[in-house]
Each structure stands twice: as C-alpha cells, then as structure tokens.
Design an enzyme around this catalytic site. Structure first.
Site, PDB file in Angstrom:
ATOM      1  N   GLY A   8      39.317 -54.284   9.563  1.00 47.44           N
ATOM      2  CA  GLY A   8      38.210 -53.365   9.874  1.00 47.44           C
ATOM      3  C   GLY A   8      37.345 -53.084   8.667  1.00 47.44           C
ATOM      4  N   GLN A  12      32.802 -48.408   9.220  1.00 52.53           N
ATOM      5  CA  GLN A  12      32.461 -47.284   8.328  1.00 52.53           C
ATOM      6  C   GLN A  12      33.554 -47.047   7.289  1.00 52.53           C
ATOM      7  N   ASP A  13      34.779 -46.835   7.740  1.00 50.72           N
ATOM      8  CA  ASP A  13      35.862 -46.483   6.815  1.00 50.72           C
ATOM      9  C   ASP A  13      36.227 -47.662   5.925  1.00 50.72           C
ATOM     10  N   ALA A  80      39.860 -51.451  15.042  1.00 50.69           N
ATOM     11  CA  ALA A  80      40.121 -50.912  16.383  1.00 50.69           C
ATOM     12  C   ALA A  80      38.848 -51.005  17.206  1.00 50.69           C
ATOM     13  N   GLN A  81      38.999 -50.975  18.536  1.00 49.73           N
ATOM     14  CA  GLN A  81      37.867 -50.648  19.402  1.00 49.73           C
ATOM     15  C   GLN A  81      37.821 -49.128  19.311  1.00 49.73           C
ATOM     16  N   SER A  82      36.876 -48.603  18.541  1.00 48.00           N
ATOM     17  CA  SER A  82      36.973 -47.201  18.114  1.00 48.00           C
ATOM     18  C   SER A  82      36.056 -46.245  18.871  1.00 48.00           C
ATOM     19  N   SER A 123      44.508 -40.934  15.089  1.00 49.36           N
ATOM     20  CA  SER A 123      43.284 -40.174  15.377  1.00 49.36           C
ATOM     21  C   SER A 123      43.573 -38.826  16.015  1.00 49.36           C
ATOM     22  N   GLU A 125      41.996 -37.800  18.354  1.00 48.40           N
ATOM     23  CA  GLU A 125      41.846 -37.992  19.807  1.00 48.40           C
ATOM     24  C   GLU A 125      43.201 -38.003  20.509  1.00 48.40           C
ATOM     25  N   TYR A 147      41.175 -44.783  24.883  1.00 48.02           N
ATOM     26  CA  TYR A 147      41.245 -44.889  23.423  1.00 48.02           C
ATOM     27  C   TYR A 147      42.336 -43.978  22.875  1.00 48.02           C
ATOM     28  N   HIS A 177      35.282 -38.144  11.106  1.00 46.52           N
ATOM     29  CA  HIS A 177      34.644 -38.196   9.796  1.00 46.52           C
ATOM     30  C   HIS A 177      33.455 -39.134   9.874  1.00 46.52           C
TER      31      HIS A 177
HETATM   32  P1  NAP Z   1      34.315 -48.575  13.115  1.00 51.96           P
HETATM   33  O1  NAP Z   1      33.161 -48.283  12.224  1.00 51.96           O
HETATM   34  O2  NAP Z   1      34.106 -48.715  14.580  1.00 51.96           O
HETATM   35  O3  NAP Z   1      35.021 -49.914  12.558  1.00 51.96           O
HETATM   36  C1  NAP Z   1      35.980 -50.587  13.313  1.00 51.96           C
HETATM   37  C2  NAP Z   1      36.327 -51.890  12.609  1.00 51.96           C
HETATM   38  O4  NAP Z   1      37.298 -52.590  13.393  1.00 51.96           O
HETATM   39  C3  NAP Z   1      35.131 -52.849  12.442  1.00 51.96           C
HETATM   40  O5  NAP Z   1      35.243 -53.488  11.190  1.00 51.96           O
HETATM   41  C4  NAP Z   1      35.382 -53.869  13.557  1.00 51.96           C
HETATM   42  O6  NAP Z   1      34.820 -55.132  13.304  1.00 51.96           O
HETATM   43  C5  NAP Z   1      36.893 -53.956  13.507  1.00 51.96           C
HETATM   44  N1  NAP Z   1      37.475 -54.539  14.718  1.00 51.96           N
HETATM   45  C6  NAP Z   1      37.299 -54.179  15.992  1.00 51.96           C
HETATM   46  N2  NAP Z   1      38.028 -54.945  16.816  1.00 51.96           N
HETATM   47  C7  NAP Z   1      38.681 -55.831  16.028  1.00 51.96           C
HETATM   48  C8  NAP Z   1      39.582 -56.894  16.277  1.00 51.96           C
HETATM   49  N3  NAP Z   1      39.958 -57.225  17.518  1.00 51.96           N
HETATM   50  N4  NAP Z   1      40.075 -57.581  15.236  1.00 51.96           N
HETATM   51  C9  NAP Z   1      39.706 -57.285  13.974  1.00 51.96           C
HETATM   52  N5  NAP Z   1      38.836 -56.313  13.672  1.00 51.96           N
HETATM   53  C10 NAP Z   1      38.333 -55.584  14.692  1.00 51.96           C
HETATM   54  O7  NAP Z   1      35.455 -47.467  12.933  1.00 51.96           O
HETATM   55  P2  NAP Z   1      35.684 -46.413  11.735  1.00 51.96           P
HETATM   56  O8  NAP Z   1      34.954 -45.167  12.059  1.00 51.96           O
HETATM   57  O9  NAP Z   1      35.487 -47.071  10.438  1.00 51.96           O
HETATM   58  O10 NAP Z   1      37.233 -46.084  11.953  1.00 51.96           O
HETATM   59  C11 NAP Z   1      38.258 -46.838  11.305  1.00 51.96           C
HETATM   60  C12 NAP Z   1      39.570 -46.643  12.050  1.00 51.96           C
HETATM   61  O11 NAP Z   1      39.905 -45.268  12.062  1.00 51.96           O
HETATM   62  C13 NAP Z   1      39.557 -47.069  13.515  1.00 51.96           C
HETATM   63  O12 NAP Z   1      40.846 -47.544  13.819  1.00 51.96           O
HETATM   64  C14 NAP Z   1      39.288 -45.779  14.255  1.00 51.96           C
HETATM   65  O13 NAP Z   1      39.782 -45.868  15.571  1.00 51.96           O
HETATM   66  C15 NAP Z   1      40.061 -44.814  13.393  1.00 51.96           C
HETATM   67  N6  NAP Z   1      39.600 -43.436  13.376  1.00 51.96           N
HETATM   68  C16 NAP Z   1      38.294 -43.149  13.118  1.00 51.96           C
HETATM   69  C17 NAP Z   1      37.897 -41.828  13.025  1.00 51.96           C
HETATM   70  C18 NAP Z   1      36.473 -41.462  12.704  1.00 51.96           C
HETATM   71  O14 NAP Z   1      36.098 -40.308  12.914  1.00 51.96           O
HETATM   72  N7  NAP Z   1      35.676 -42.357  12.141  1.00 51.96           N
HETATM   73  C19 NAP Z   1      38.840 -40.796  13.184  1.00 51.96           C
HETATM   74  C20 NAP Z   1      40.176 -41.137  13.425  1.00 51.96           C
HETATM   75  C21 NAP Z   1      40.544 -42.459  13.503  1.00 51.96           C
HETATM   76  P3  NAP Z   1      33.303 -55.504  13.734  1.00 51.96           P
HETATM   77  O15 NAP Z   1      32.440 -55.001  12.609  1.00 51.96           O
HETATM   78  O16 NAP Z   1      33.364 -56.964  13.851  1.00 51.96           O
HETATM   79  O17 NAP Z   1      33.035 -54.797  15.028  1.00 51.96           O
HETATM   80  O1  F7E Z   2      31.648 -37.849  20.308  1.00 53.60           O
HETATM   81  C1  F7E Z   2      29.904 -35.506  22.558  1.00 53.60           C
HETATM   82  C2  F7E Z   2      31.052 -36.309  23.135  1.00 53.60           C
HETATM   83  O2  F7E Z   2      31.418 -40.316  20.180  1.00 53.60           O
HETATM   84  C3  F7E Z   2      31.842 -36.538  19.819  1.00 53.60           C
HETATM   85  C4  F7E Z   2      35.607 -41.744  16.997  1.00 53.60           C
HETATM   86  O3  F7E Z   2      35.420 -42.046  15.634  1.00 53.60           O
HETATM   87  O4  F7E Z   2      36.209 -39.489  16.476  1.00 53.60           O
HETATM   88  C5  F7E Z   2      35.305 -40.266  17.228  1.00 53.60           C
HETATM   89  O5  F7E Z   2      35.421 -40.005  18.619  1.00 53.60           O
HETATM   90  C6  F7E Z   2      31.534 -35.522  20.912  1.00 53.60           C
HETATM   91  C7  F7E Z   2      32.196 -35.832  22.267  1.00 53.60           C
HETATM   92  O6  F7E Z   2      33.110 -39.121  18.720  1.00 53.60           O
HETATM   93  C8  F7E Z   2      26.897 -37.430  23.120  1.00 53.60           C
HETATM   94  O7  F7E Z   2      31.215 -36.045  24.531  1.00 53.60           O
HETATM   95  C9  F7E Z   2      27.561 -35.392  23.439  1.00 53.60           C
HETATM   96  O8  F7E Z   2      32.734 -34.660  22.787  1.00 53.60           O
HETATM   97  O9  F7E Z   2      30.744 -38.908  18.198  1.00 53.60           O
HETATM   98  P1  F7E Z   2      31.649 -39.125  19.330  1.00 53.60           P
HETATM   99  P2  F7E Z   2      34.560 -38.892  19.361  1.00 53.60           P
HETATM  100  O10 F7E Z   2      34.584 -39.203  20.796  1.00 53.60           O
HETATM  101  O11 F7E Z   2      35.014 -37.534  18.934  1.00 53.60           O
HETATM  102  C10 F7E Z   2      37.604 -39.681  16.806  1.00 53.60           C
HETATM  103  C11 F7E Z   2      38.425 -38.813  15.884  1.00 53.60           C
HETATM  104  C12 F7E Z   2      38.003 -41.099  16.799  1.00 53.60           C
HETATM  105  O12 F7E Z   2      39.143 -41.439  16.501  1.00 53.60           O
HETATM  106  C13 F7E Z   2      37.042 -42.071  17.401  1.00 53.60           C
HETATM  107  O13 F7E Z   2      37.316 -43.401  16.940  1.00 53.60           O
HETATM  108  O14 F7E Z   2      30.131 -35.536  21.147  1.00 53.60           O
HETATM  109  N1  F7E Z   2      28.577 -36.058  22.868  1.00 53.60           N
HETATM  110  N2  F7E Z   2      26.512 -36.215  23.620  1.00 53.60           N
HETATM  111  C14 F7E Z   2      28.203 -37.323  22.649  1.00 53.60           C
HETATM  112  N3  F7E Z   2      28.853 -38.361  22.072  1.00 53.60           N
HETATM  113  C15 F7E Z   2      28.188 -39.533  21.976  1.00 53.60           C
HETATM  114  N4  F7E Z   2      28.801 -40.586  21.386  1.00 53.60           N
HETATM  115  N5  F7E Z   2      26.913 -39.690  22.448  1.00 53.60           N
HETATM  116  C16 F7E Z   2      26.215 -38.672  23.027  1.00 53.60           C
HETATM  117  O15 F7E Z   2      25.079 -38.843  23.437  1.00 53.60           O
END
Ligand code: NAP
Ligand code: F7E
Length: 324
Positions: A8, A12-13, A80-82, A123, A125, A147, A177
């Site tokens: 990944g 972002q991360d 992940a499919q995130s 997460s 979530e 998810y 984040h």
């Molecule tokens: P992101 O921006 O969506 O990045 C996801 C990464 O996973 C991308 O590099 C993507 O590649 C890669 N990926 C997806 N499917 C894959 C596969 N089948 N094989 C290999 N690589 C694959 O997510 P992020 O925000 O950086 O988050 C990083 C991790 O933390 C994820 O696991 C997410 O679920 C978890 N997480 C995120 C948050 C948050 O708030 N950001 C909070 C808690 C947990 P491509 O560029 O090719 O799509």
């Molecule tokens: O939604 C509301 C939506 O898609 C936040 C991922 O990184 O953090 C992320 O998941 C909130 C939700 O993030 C829109 O309904 C309103 O309540 O930015 P989000 P998420 O679902 O919290 C967790 C920790 C992860 O692990 C995940 O990978 O915002 N909301 N209106 C909306 N959300 C989106 N996307 N778009 C809107 O138009």
C-alpha cells in the site's frame, strides 16, 4: 541498514510511512500492484529512493517471492480496499483483499521468515455501532460495513498468528487520519477540495451525505509514527491511535469554509447517493495506551488539520495541477 516492506505504498499512509522510514535510514521496498495507468503521485518525490516491486494482496505467490527476495526485517501491511462506501458495492472483493489479504501476508511471513516484524492496519471502523465511549483496545467490536467486518477478520487473524506461531505482529487500531494526500472520495478531502474550488469560482455546490456523523480526525503524518514505534517494541501488541476528540462533518465544514470566508450553508446540497446503508454515528478513541507504551501523541489539532488541507487544495488548484 534495516529493510522494510510496505504494502500500500502508493496510498496516503504508505507515502508518509515511506518518508519516515527513509529518514530513519531504512532501505524501503514498496509493493505496488500493476495498473493500466501509473498512480505514483503520492510517492513521486521519493520514488528514486524507494525500491518498487510488483505484487498484490490477492496473490499469495507474489508475497512469498517478495519476502524471499528482499528479506525485510519489518513488514507494514497498509494495502486494502479502504473506502467504506465501496465495500457495499464490492463486498466479496473487499473481503478477499482487506480480510484474507492479511492472512496471505502473515502466512508468507510464517513460511519465509517468522522473525519478521509485522504491522497490521486495523481500523476504528471495527467499533462501528459503538458499545463504549471512548473506544479503547478492549472495547468490543460491532462493525457496520463489509469493510469493517473485513478489518475485524484482519485484526483477529493477526492476533491468532501472533499466538499460534509467536510472530511479532502488532495491530494499530487507527482512527480516521487525513492529510492533503487523502483520496478525493473521503469526506474531509472532498470538502477541502470542493471548498477551494468554490472559493476560486471553479464550482458552486458541494454534494454530501450525512452531516451529523462524528469522527476522531487526526493527521496522517502523526499516525505513521505510531506504526513504526509499535514495531520497535520488544513485545508485539495492539494500540488505539487517535486524538481523543470527536467532531461532526458539519464542524469540519464550519472550519473549512470559515477559513475561506465562506458560509457552507450556501453551497452544501444533501444527496442521498452519499448516505450509507448502515452508518457509524460516533467514533472517539482513547489513545492513552499508545501514549504510555509508545510515547506517542498527536501534534496537529483538528482546526490545524482542516486548514492545512484547505490551503493545500487552494495551492494545488492555483498551480493548475490535476487533483488526485
Ligand atoms: P489508501 O490511500 O486507500 O491506500 C490503500 C493502498 O492499498 C493503496 O496503495 C492501494 O494501491 C493498495 N491496495 C489496494 N488493494 C490492493 C491489493 N489488492 N494489493 C496490493 N495493494 C493494494 O488507504 P490509507 O488511507 O493510506 O490507509 C492505509 C491502511 O490503513 C488501509 O489498510 C486502511 O484500510 C487502513 N486504515 C486507514 C485509516 C484512515 O483513516 N486513513 C484508518 C484506519 C485504518 P493503489 O494505489 O494501486 O490503489
Ligand atoms: O466518511 C460521512 C460518512 O468516507 C466519514 C477510511 O479511511 O476512516 C475512513 O472511513 C463520514 C461517514 O471515512 C459524505 O457517512 C457524509 O460517516 O471520509 P469517510 P470513513 O467511512 O470514516 C476509517 C477509520 C477507515 O478505516 C477507512 O479506511 O462522513 N459523509 N457525506 C461522507 N463520506 C463520504 N466519503 N462522502 C460524502 O459525501
């Protein structure tokens, strides 16, 4: 020089973690999946310093080969499919990558070198329909999306491999984040980018779903530090990483639009398409264990984060760059 593998790395991360590990003197190997169009924009500035290697979490063989070839001491499984919304449209794919993908990584480690230290991206979530406020490591899970369910599987399989095979595998239960590198589909970046467009006269509305949802939003640059700190501990463990504050989507709008001298009420249109089949209403984490054991704490406040994202989007648009 220690070697770290990041799955990944294009996300972002992954981009922030790669920067941190390079600063720490690591050899950084990034696993990238083959795409028809290159998507290295987040790591373009450090690409020369990284070793990028093709692989996919759905392909066990690729994981084993990468570990055999690069012999990393640390593996950060961030792939992940995130996107939560997409997990309802592609629940099986989400389960394959976000849940089973973790088993593939763990099993590759077990087979190739069980001394490798592993970080799993769990997460907030997983807490979903929360049964306790604030949420801590011991709070029971109640995921509300495919998810979230997949992440619960990833979390428990990490604990299971730790206990079954004595692996040094840790999970960070990270709350939301964000950063200027956040994907445009997530609500924070959607707001910062569209608000900047409105300010510059490039758009006149912002379509959103549920404005009442509350999240514990921190800065991604702070959160990747916690990942690294977990793998430097003698003993693997699980940690909540959060700010301890919660804000609604509406409060995010307040700060973003105020920063641009605009009133969001004149532009925001509520759109059913962005409502979720099941919502997570309130998340707020208790990061005291991470503070105590890792010495970790966040450095960017909610208002600073929102303004940072809005300013970055304004700059991007003024530069005429394509937002991704
Ligand atoms: P992101 O921006 O969506 O990045 C996801 C990464 O996973 C991308 O590099 C993507 O590649 C890669 N990926 C997806 N499917 C894959 C596969 N089948 N094989 C290999 N690589 C694959 O997510 P992020 O925000 O950086 O988050 C990083 C991790 O933390 C994820 O696991 C997410 O679920 C978890 N997480 C995120 C948050 C948050 O708030 N950001 C909070 C808690 C947990 P491509 O560029 O090719 O799509
Ligand atoms: O939604 C509301 C939506 O898609 C936040 C991922 O990184 O953090 C992320 O998941 C909130 C939700 O993030 C829109 O309904 C309103 O309540 O930015 P989000 P998420 O679902 O919290 C967790 C920790 C992860 O692990 C995940 O990978 O915002 N909301 N209106 C909306 N959300 C989106 N996307 N778009 C809107 O138009």
């Amino acid at each position: 020089m220690p070697t770290a593998l990041i799955t990944g790395v294009t996300g972002q991360d992954g981009s922030y973690l790669a920067e941190l590990l390079l600063q720490q003197g690591y050899r950084v190997v990034g696993m990238v999946r083959r795409t028809s169009t290159l998507n290295f924009h987040r790591i373009a500035h450090i690409q020369e310093q990284l070793e990028l290697v093709p692989g996919d979490l759905s392909d066990q063989v690729s994981l084993i080969h990468i570990l055999e070839e690069y012999q990393p001491e640390e593996v950060y499984n961030l792939a992940a499919q995130s996107f939560v919304q997409t997990s309802w449209n592609q629940p099986v794919f989400t389960g394959d990558v976000t849940a089973l993908g973790v088993t593939r990584v763990l099993d590759a480690i077990r087979i190739v070198n069980p001394r490798i230290r592993m970080y799993q991206a769990s997460s907030s979530e997983m807490f979903g329909k929360v049964v306790e406020v604030p949420q801590k490591e011991t709070t029971p899970f109640y995921p509300r999306s495919p998810y979230g369910v997949a992440k619960v599987y990833g979390h428990w399989i990490t604990i299971n491999y730790r206990e079954s095979y004595n692996l040094h595998a840790s999970s960070g239960i990270l709350f939301n984040h964000e950063s200027p590198r956040r994907g445009l589909e997530f609500v924070t970046r959607k707001i910062s980018h569209q608000a900047a467009k409105i300010k510059l006269g490039l758009a006149n509305e912002l379509r959103l779903g549920n404005l009442d949802a509350r999240r514990d939003w921190g800065f991604a640059g702070d959160y990747v530090r916690a990942m690294w700190l977990m793998l430097q501990r003698d003993t693997p463990d699980d940690y909540v990483v959060a700010t301890g504050e919660t804000h609604s989507v509406e409060q995010f709008l307040d700060v973003a639009f105020e920063h641009l001298d605009l009133d969001w009420r004149e532009y925001v249109v509520q759109d059913e398409r962005f409502m979720r089949p099941a919502e997570v209403d309130l998340l707020v984490g208790d990061p005291s264990k991470a503070g105590r054991d890792l010495g970790w704490e966040p450095t960017v406040s909610f208002a600073e984060l929102v303004r940072m994202m809005v300013d970055a989007d304004l700059q991007l648009l003024r530069d005429g760059a394509i937002a991704v």
